[in-house]
Design an enzyme around this catalytic site. Structure first.
Site, PDB file in Angstrom:
ATOM      1  N   HIS A 131     107.311 -49.579  99.621  1.00  0.00           N
ATOM      2  CA  HIS A 131     108.285 -49.934 100.651  1.00  0.00           C
ATOM      3  C   HIS A 131     107.725 -49.882 101.838  1.00  0.00           C
ATOM      4  O   HIS A 131     106.579 -49.131 102.059  1.00  0.00           O
ATOM      5  CB  HIS A 131     109.559 -49.101 100.499  1.00  0.00           C
ATOM      6  CG  HIS A 131     108.987 -47.467 100.940  1.00  0.00           C
ATOM      7  ND1 HIS A 131     108.799 -46.639  99.804  1.00  0.00           N
ATOM      8  CD2 HIS A 131     108.989 -46.768 102.110  1.00  0.00           C
ATOM      9  CE1 HIS A 131     108.423 -45.555 100.589  1.00  0.00           C
ATOM     10  NE2 HIS A 131     108.757 -45.411 101.898  1.00  0.00           N
ATOM     11  N   ARG A 159      99.707 -44.072 101.753  1.00  0.00           N
ATOM     12  CA  ARG A 159      99.717 -45.633 102.320  1.00  0.00           C
ATOM     13  C   ARG A 159      99.042 -46.180 101.423  1.00  0.00           C
ATOM     14  O   ARG A 159      97.939 -45.973 100.816  1.00  0.00           O
ATOM     15  CB  ARG A 159      99.053 -45.334 103.560  1.00  0.00           C
ATOM     16  CG  ARG A 159      99.527 -45.061 104.820  1.00  0.00           C
ATOM     17  CD  ARG A 159      99.156 -45.106 106.245  1.00  0.00           C
ATOM     18  NE  ARG A 159      99.646 -44.147 107.133  1.00  0.00           N
ATOM     19  CZ  ARG A 159      99.116 -43.094 107.490  1.00  0.00           C
ATOM     20  NH1 ARG A 159      97.952 -42.763 107.007  1.00  0.00           N
ATOM     21  NH2 ARG A 159      99.636 -42.276 108.453  1.00  0.00           N
TER      22      ARG A 159
END
Length: 318
Positions: A175, A195
């Protein structure tokens, strides 16, 4: 017995993608040019909120949780950490594409008490603003190949959003919050982020931010699953309550107050964020003014309370 709501002061976090909307939209005095997050109800060690009223004034929510468990119906011998964290995020630029682990992975690999399932209520959004939520890979091999080759347009699933939209983001969901969006986030009390992609951005020193591709591949759900939310509306006197999500870690509501309502407490504690308007909160003949930008907890020691006014609130409990 503690007979007051617990009002909390936000803790601000500087972020490379942050901006000024926490000041312009919420009138907060923010400390950074790029203020990305306000941790508005937090007992996380990386940013515990300070209590601003009552017998525990100037203590943190973390201290209250540890030393006054009766406010939250926490057993005296419990080693459990405060379960939830509420934030407001100002995405003045795109956030990194990321994913969070579940509880088991968080405990075994990251030494955190909780993984991170979260949800977002969109407070404002610029025209054509969009989120990244999920991916198009059908197998783990395809996911890893697309990540390794940097085929982000092929991999990532994008959706446009507007103010009032709600998005549930279970752990394992790739997301990102897009530029021009301000959200209120309800999440497990965890600060783990893996990340996947950061647009090759550099900081003031010219350094790129660390990626966590191995962990991200480990924890991403494949294929992506779009949750089905059993949402419902209920009208109680002057209050319209919309249940946004009821899941393992939290239940979240949108409350629209237009008049008066008397409520009784049947939760361990209730977290309340005022996102529009103002109201009067009455507890045991004490009256408290609440307005947009205020955040408070109604503890277990309060059996009943009243609200009177015109306001919108995001309310959550475990």
């Amino acid at each position: 017995m503690y007979q007051e709501p617990i009002f909390l002061q936000p803790v601000f976090q500087e972020r490379i993608w942050g901006g000024q909307k926490l000041n312009t939209e919420f009138s907060y005095t923010i400390p950074y040019e790029k203020t990305g997050e306000a941790w508005v109800i937090s007992a996380h060690p990386n940013g515990p909120s300070k209590i601003t009223n009552g017998p525990l004034k100037n203590q943190t929510l973390l201290e209250a949780w540890k030393n006054h468990g009766e406010l939250f119906r926490k057993p005296a011998d419990s080693e459990e950490e405060y379960p939830l964290l509420i934030k407001i995020l100002d995405a003045n630029d795109n956030l990194s594409v990321q994913v969070h682990p579940d509880d088991q992975y968080a405990r075994e690999v990251a030494n955190e008490a909780y993984g991170k399932t979260e949800c977002w209520y969109v407070l404002s959004a610029e025209p054509d603003a969009e989120l990244i939520i999920g991916h198009h890979a059908q197998t783990r091999e395809e996911l890893e190949k697309l990540i390794d080759e940097g085929q982000w347009d092929k991999l990532l699933r994008k959706v446009k959003v507007k103010a009032g939209d709600f998005v549930y983001v279970p752990s394992g969901t790739i997301h990102a919050i897009g530029k021009g969006i301000v959200i209120l986030e309800t999440q497990q009390s965890s600060d783990i982020t893996y990340r996947v992609y950061d647009y090759d951005r550099t900081d003031a020193q010219g350094n790129t931010r660390e990626l966590h591709l191995k962990e991200a591949k480990d924890v991403t759900t494949v294929p992506h699953e779009t949750p089905r939310l059993n949402q419902s509306d209920e009208i109680d006197q002057g209050l319209t309550s919309k249940k946004l999500v009821e899941e393992k870690y939290f239940t979240v509501y949108h409350w629209g107050l237009d008049g008066k309502v008397a409520k009784t407490m049947d939760q361990d504690f209730l977290q309340v964020s005022v996102i529009e308007g103002e109201a009067k909160l009455t507890v045991h003949q004490q009256q408290f003014d609440v307005k947009k930008g205020d955040h408070f907890i109604i503890p277990a020691t309060i059996s009943a309370y009243q609200l009177d006014g015109a306001a919108e609130m995001i309310v959550s409990h475990t």
